[in-house]
Design a protein around this motif. Structure first.
Motif, mmCIF file in Angstrom:
data_model
loop_
_atom_site.group_PDB
_atom_site.id
_atom_site.type_symbol
_atom_site.label_atom_id
_atom_site.label_comp_id
_atom_site.label_asym_id
_atom_site.label_seq_id
_atom_site.Cartn_x
_atom_site.Cartn_y
_atom_site.Cartn_z
ATOM 1 N N ARG A 29 1.336 9.682 1.510
ATOM 2 C CA ARG A 29 0.877 8.436 2.092
ATOM 3 C C ARG A 29 0.728 7.403 0.966
ATOM 4 N NH1 ARG A 29 -0.252 9.715 7.460
ATOM 5 N NH2 ARG A 29 1.130 11.508 7.777
ATOM 6 N N SER A 30 0.936 6.166 1.304
ATOM 7 C CA SER A 30 0.950 5.101 0.303
ATOM 8 C C SER A 30 -0.451 4.804 -0.215
ATOM 9 C CB SER A 30 1.562 3.839 0.918
ATOM 10 O OG SER A 30 1.525 2.777 0.004
ATOM 11 N N VAL A 31 -0.567 4.709 -1.539
ATOM 12 C CA VAL A 31 -1.803 4.281 -2.194
ATOM 13 C C VAL A 31 -1.497 2.949 -2.866
ATOM 14 C CG1 VAL A 31 -3.621 4.863 -3.840
ATOM 15 C CG2 VAL A 31 -2.417 6.693 -2.619
ATOM 16 N N THR A 32 -2.163 1.882 -2.446
ATOM 17 C CA THR A 32 -1.817 0.535 -2.917
ATOM 18 C C THR A 32 -3.020 -0.143 -3.572
ATOM 19 O OG1 THR A 32 -2.339 -0.425 -0.749
ATOM 20 C CG2 THR A 32 -0.061 0.248 -1.137
ATOM 21 N N PHE A 33 -2.703 -0.993 -4.528
ATOM 22 C CA PHE A 33 -3.734 -1.752 -5.243
ATOM 23 C C PHE A 33 -3.079 -2.919 -5.952
ATOM 24 C CE2 PHE A 33 -5.957 -2.427 -9.366
ATOM 25 C CZ PHE A 33 -7.124 -2.962 -8.849
ATOM 26 N N GLN A 34 -3.713 -4.080 -5.875
ATOM 27 C CA GLN A 34 -3.240 -5.262 -6.575
ATOM 28 C C GLN A 34 -4.175 -5.550 -7.731
ATOM 29 O OE1 GLN A 34 -0.353 -7.018 -5.940
ATOM 30 N NE2 GLN A 34 -0.834 -8.056 -7.853
ATOM 31 N N PRO A 35 -3.737 -5.292 -8.975
ATOM 32 C CA PRO A 35 -4.641 -5.492 -10.118
ATOM 33 C C PRO A 35 -4.977 -6.953 -10.366
ATOM 34 C CG PRO A 35 -2.445 -4.809 -10.851
ATOM 35 C CD PRO A 35 -2.426 -4.779 -9.363
ATOM 36 N N THR A 36 -6.103 -7.167 -11.027
ATOM 37 C CA THR A 36 -6.542 -8.499 -11.440
ATOM 38 C C THR A 36 -6.542 -8.534 -12.958
ATOM 39 O OG1 THR A 36 -7.944 -8.702 -9.478
ATOM 40 C CG2 THR A 36 -8.405 -10.198 -11.315
ATOM 41 N N GLY A 37 -5.834 -9.504 -13.528
ATOM 42 C CA GLY A 37 -5.639 -9.511 -14.974
ATOM 43 C C GLY A 37 -6.897 -9.788 -15.777
ATOM 44 N N THR A 38 -7.653 -10.800 -15.374
ATOM 45 C CA THR A 38 -8.827 -11.215 -16.143
ATOM 46 C C THR A 38 -10.008 -11.409 -15.206
ATOM 47 O OG1 THR A 38 -7.397 -12.365 -17.728
ATOM 48 C CG2 THR A 38 -9.744 -12.921 -17.752
ATOM 49 N N TYR A 39 -11.179 -11.004 -15.670
ATOM 50 C CA TYR A 39 -12.382 -11.114 -14.843
ATOM 51 C C TYR A 39 -13.363 -12.115 -15.423
ATOM 52 C CZ TYR A 39 -11.454 -7.367 -11.548
ATOM 53 O OH TYR A 39 -10.930 -6.619 -10.525
ATOM 54 N N THR A 40 -13.927 -12.916 -14.530
ATOM 55 C CA THR A 40 -15.093 -13.727 -14.831
ATOM 56 C C THR A 40 -16.194 -13.262 -13.878
ATOM 57 O OG1 THR A 40 -14.414 -15.435 -13.248
ATOM 58 C CG2 THR A 40 -13.686 -15.699 -15.541
ATOM 59 N N ALA A 41 -17.387 -13.802 -14.063
ATOM 60 C CA ALA A 41 -18.513 -13.316 -13.267
ATOM 61 C C ALA A 41 -18.317 -13.520 -11.768
ATOM 62 C CB ALA A 41 -19.795 -14.014 -13.716
ATOM 63 N N ASP A 42 -17.554 -14.541 -11.382
ATOM 64 C CA ASP A 42 -17.378 -14.797 -9.951
ATOM 65 C C ASP A 42 -16.053 -14.247 -9.406
ATOM 66 O OD1 ASP A 42 -15.704 -16.514 -11.261
ATOM 67 O OD2 ASP A 42 -16.414 -18.342 -10.261
ATOM 68 N N THR A 43 -15.382 -13.393 -10.185
ATOM 69 C CA THR A 43 -14.135 -12.782 -9.722
ATOM 70 C C THR A 43 -14.443 -11.561 -8.873
ATOM 71 O OG1 THR A 43 -12.965 -13.494 -11.706
ATOM 72 C CG2 THR A 43 -11.946 -11.744 -10.411
ATOM 73 N N THR A 44 -13.779 -11.464 -7.734
ATOM 74 C CA THR A 44 -13.916 -10.296 -6.864
ATOM 75 C C THR A 44 -12.642 -9.462 -6.970
ATOM 76 O OG1 THR A 44 -15.334 -11.490 -5.313
ATOM 77 C CG2 THR A 44 -14.268 -9.488 -4.502
ATOM 78 N N GLY A 45 -12.789 -8.204 -7.353
ATOM 79 C CA GLY A 45 -11.629 -7.328 -7.502
ATOM 80 C C GLY A 45 -11.069 -6.894 -6.163
ATOM 81 N N ASN A 46 -9.810 -6.507 -6.170
ATOM 82 C CA ASN A 46 -9.142 -6.059 -4.955
ATOM 83 C C ASN A 46 -9.459 -4.598 -4.646
ATOM 84 O OD1 ASN A 46 -7.681 -8.541 -4.452
ATOM 85 N ND2 ASN A 46 -6.417 -8.014 -6.218
ATOM 86 N N SER A 47 -9.338 -4.241 -3.383
ATOM 87 C CA SER A 47 -9.630 -2.883 -2.933
ATOM 88 C C SER A 47 -8.435 -1.966 -3.159
ATOM 89 C CB SER A 47 -10.005 -2.888 -1.445
ATOM 90 O OG SER A 47 -11.182 -3.627 -1.211
ATOM 91 N N VAL A 48 -8.724 -0.668 -3.166
ATOM 92 C CA VAL A 48 -7.690 0.358 -3.188
ATOM 93 C C VAL A 48 -7.526 0.864 -1.759
ATOM 94 C CG1 VAL A 48 -7.049 2.651 -4.020
ATOM 95 C CG2 VAL A 48 -8.198 1.048 -5.550
#
Length: 503
Positions: free
Chosen positions: A238-257
């Protein structure tokens, strides 16, 4: 017993011992292979005599399940512990917490007290400014470290997702090989056992990334599910997907797996509920680091409000403005709103800085007026004669700042620390929170490591190779071979006697 029967028995012994010695030799050769399960040549006696009917592979499903669960828990706990340790090192320093914001805050308070004791001393004023700058820089650096931890966690997630997808493809190949060997390989073939070893090896690697449960169906087909019930593998990966985020600041919300379209939930607690490194990395990125960031932001907000200036021209509805400590995008506010409300200003610790006017003229901290004449508190100020020198011995405002630093104030409860404390106590409790979390994670890490060691040992003892047992078995096989040799020699002697009589 006829000579023919005797010869057949000898032949059976040679066939059996040949297969048995091959199996035992293979066991001995793989004694140190953690991914190898012991084989055994199963001998059965029937009308045709004794013969090897199956190469049996050691299997303990219950112990394997316990081992996989322990491996998932330990890999998650160790990753979380490493994150806490890195945050401690990057934001607190060594055992003396020499780079912690609380340490710089204490040094700044001391400098302010010295300045209040000698308000006309230019050196004391400059020392207070320097201490304030060090404090602001420590908050900036701590924010950078926290966001770096989130970036690293995001990279870990991306790497784990790629690895997991690769392992699931490998698992499909291994699972197909098991099904094929189950159908086509003969009972004395080792192909099935080899294929199952390969599949279990891949399963062990998967369990360290994500918690996994197995279901074995007909034809030795295996399906995989996460511990929460999401399908990982059933006939196909089954497919496992994720869109990475290159740089984080305090108000950045990361993507789900997403696994098969279902979002993977992060672990919870310092003694984490995470199973595998994926859930632990999500917890670090979306819970641990953001919570610590909120505490840093609340310390920064406390500084902004403590050293804010108030417009003296409108006492009935006072307007406040940032004083010694300001930040990007700062505006004026009314009491109880803006920075004065007990609400986190996201990323404030990363943008807090000293007001340039105060840096250029440190006496503004003593007299007020960083934001203009309406904010001057020095009582000798004369609006009709602005050039009149101010009272250089005035210390009331400095004393008020020091008092405010020790006075209780409200803090945002979502930061995971005190909701009512002085700025000094709150900054110290932030250290306590991180150290407490790290201590709990350390204890939990020791427990999961011990559990993994025990479950691994139990599983290895049940399915692995014991050299003493294999060498003993090899000696028994040798005795069987010698017995077959004696039978063959005896038959040979008897046949030779018959031939001699005929001659």
């Amino acid at each position: 017993m006829s000579l023919t029967t005797a010869l057949n028995n000898a032949q059976a012994i040679f066939n059996n011992t040949g297969t048995q010695s091959s199996v035992v030799s293979n066991n001995i050769a793989n004694a140190n292979n953690a991914n190898y399960s012991r084989r055994q040549a199963v001998v059965t006696t029937n009308m045709a005599g004794a013969q090897v009917v199956q190469i049996a592979r050691s299997s303990e499903p219950a112990l394997q399940k316990a081992y996989l669960s322990s491996a998932s828990s330990d890999s998650a706990q160790q990753l979380l512990l490493n994150a806490y340790s890195n945050l401690q090192s990057a934001t607190l320093g060594g055992n003396d917490n020499e780079i912690a914001p609380a340490t710089y805050l204490s040094a700044f308070q001391d400098a302010m007290q010295n300045y209040a004791g000698s308000p006309s001393n230019a050196t004391a004023a400059q020392s207070a400014i320097n201490a304030a700058q060090s404090l602001a820089t420590s908050l900036n650096n701590a924010t950078t470290a926290v966001q770096s931890a989130r970036t690293d966690a995001d990279k870990q997630i991306s790497s784990d997702v790629d690895t997991l997808n690769s392992l699931l493809k490998q698992f499909q190949t291994a699972n197909d090989a098991v099904k094929s060997a189950t159908t086509t390989a003969g009972p004395t073939s080792s192909a099935l056992a080899d294929a199952m070893d390969q599949r279990d090896s891949i399963l062990n690697q998967i369990s360290k990334i994500v918690g996994v449960t197995t279901v074995t169906r007909g034809n030795n087909d295996m399906a995989l599910y996460t511990t929460s019930g999401t399908t990982l593998f059933e006939t196909i990966p089954r497919s496992v997907t994720f869109q990475p985020t290159g740089t984080y600041t305090a108000d950045t919300t990361g993507n789900s797996v997403y696994i098969d379209g279902v979002a993977l939930t992060p672990g919870q607690g310092a003694n984490t509920t995470a199973q595998g490194t994926l859930q632990a990395a999500l917890q670090i990125r979306d819970d641990v680091a953001p919570t610590y960031q909120k505490q840093l932001d609340e310390i920064a907000r406390g500084l902004v409000t403590t050293f804010a200036e108030t417009d003296k021209t409108n006492p009935s509805s006072p307007v406040m403005a940032t004083g010694l400590f300001t930040y990007s995008g700062a505006t004026t506010w009314s009491s109880g709103t803006g920075p004065s409300s007990a609400t986190v200003i996201t990323g404030l610790a990363g943008s807090i800085k000293l007001n340039s006017d105060a840096v250029a003229n440190p006496t503004l901290v003593r007299d007020g007026g960083i934001n203009g004449a309406n904010y001057i508190t020095n009582p000798s100020y004369d609006s009709t004669n602005p050039s009149k020198p101010l009272d250089s011995g005035y210390s009331t405002q400095l004393d008020a700042y020091i008092t405010a630093m020790n006075a209780k104030a409200d803090f945002d409860g979502s930061a995971g620390s005190s909701t009512n404390a002085s700025l000094m106590d709150y900054s110290a409790s932030s250290i306590g929170w991180l150290e407490g979390q790290r201590s709990t994670a350390t204890t939990a890490g020791e427990n999961t490591s011990a559990a993994l060691s025990r479950s691994s040992g139990a599983y290895s003892n049940a399915t692995g190779v014991n050299l003493d047992e294999e060498l003993t078995l090899m000696m028994d096989i040798e005795q069987s071979y010698k017995a077959g040799t004696k039978i063959l020699n005896t038959v040979n002697e008897m046949l030779q006697s018959v031939l001699d009589i005929v001659r």
